[in-house]
Design a protein around this motif. Structure first.
Motif, PDB file in Angstrom:
ATOM      1  N   ASP A  14       0.873  -1.180   0.000  1.00 19.82           N
ATOM      2  CA  ASP A  14       0.000   0.000   0.000  1.00 19.82           C
ATOM      3  C   ASP A  14       0.908   1.228   0.000  1.00 19.82           C
ATOM      4  OD1 ASP A  14      -2.082   1.842   0.342  1.00 19.82           O
ATOM      5  OD2 ASP A  14      -2.152   1.528   2.518  1.00 19.82           O
ATOM      6  N   LYS A  72       0.767   4.252  -0.853  1.00 20.27           N
ATOM      7  CA  LYS A  72       0.251   5.575  -0.476  1.00 20.27           C
ATOM      8  C   LYS A  72      -0.362   5.587   0.925  1.00 20.27           C
ATOM      9  CE  LYS A  72      -0.460   6.787  -5.266  1.00 20.27           C
ATOM     10  NZ  LYS A  72      -1.407   6.979  -6.342  1.00 20.27           N
ATOM     11  N   GLY A  73      -0.394   4.419   1.573  1.00 18.11           N
ATOM     12  CA  GLY A  73      -0.914   4.338   2.932  1.00 18.11           C
ATOM     13  C   GLY A  73      -2.395   4.637   3.051  1.00 18.11           C
ATOM     14  N   LYS A  74      -3.159   4.317   2.014  1.00 19.75           N
ATOM     15  CA  LYS A  74      -4.594   4.643   2.008  1.00 19.75           C
ATOM     16  C   LYS A  74      -5.505   3.460   2.336  1.00 19.75           C
ATOM     17  CE  LYS A  74      -4.283   8.479  -1.212  1.00 19.75           C
ATOM     18  NZ  LYS A  74      -4.778   9.048  -2.470  1.00 19.75           N
ATOM     19  N   LYS A 118      -7.709   0.826   4.134  1.00 23.21           N
ATOM     20  CA  LYS A 118      -8.444   0.797   5.398  1.00 23.21           C
ATOM     21  C   LYS A 118      -8.213  -0.552   6.049  1.00 23.21           C
ATOM     22  CE  LYS A 118     -10.581   4.743   4.942  1.00 23.21           C
ATOM     23  NZ  LYS A 118     -10.129   5.892   5.673  1.00 23.21           N
TER      24      LYS A 118
END
Length: 165
Positions: free
Chosen positions: A38, A40-42, A44
């Motif tokens: 991930d 972009k660290g988006k 959930k």
């Protein structure tokens, strides 16, 4: 434990293919670990308002959620880890196969690129020596595997990655 990467452009079909692959490998009795990148660290990974989310928000360096059938752990890290570091620190060593989704620009493991006809693009890793095959519905590459049928890819994995040493 063998490691492969399934890479490709956004929405190329990586997750769908990997999900089918995991199902079939588990039916055959293999222990499989999947690691998704991930960048972009988006993604959930927890639900706002739940206890584990509250512990993370409070600043815990690690949160471990335990149930009768699984353990989920959330670890804060200071810098992004290379897939090999992730495997060394977090992966169950009894796994037969680790499947990395993404991590296309990281070095040190064999990669298989997913590309579909509707994408109308060239391979992202066309000249990369770590590209070992293409999972596709049209692209001419040797070897190539049918994106709609994981069985040939599994045979390839069994012959080249999962055979006894």
């Amino acid at each position: 434990m063998k490691i492969i990467g399934i890479v490709g452009a956004h929405n190329s079909g990586k997750t769908t293919f990997i999900s089918k692959l995991i199902t079939k490998l588990k039916e055959k009795g293999y222990k499989v670990v999947a690691i998704k990148h991930d960048p972009k660290g988006k993604a959930k990974v927890d639900t706002e308002g739940k206890d584990s989310y509250k512990f993370q928000e409070a600043g815990a360096d690690q949160v471990i959620l335990v149930s009768p059938t699984k353990i989920t752990t959330f670890n804060k890290i200071e810098k992004e880890l290379h897939p090999n570091e992730i495997i060394e620190k977090f992966v169950n060593k009894s796994a037969d196969l680790v499947i990395l989704e993404g991590f296309k620009w990281y070095k040190g493991f064999d990669k298989f690129e997913v590309i579909r006809k509707e994408e109308s693009r060239e391979l992202l890793l066309k000249d990369n020596e770590e590209l070992k095959g293409v999972i596709t519905d049209y692209y001419p590459f040797n070897p190539s595997f049918d994106i709609n049928n994981v069985n040939d890819f599994i045979k390839y994995l069994e012959n080249n990655y999962l055979k006894g040493d």
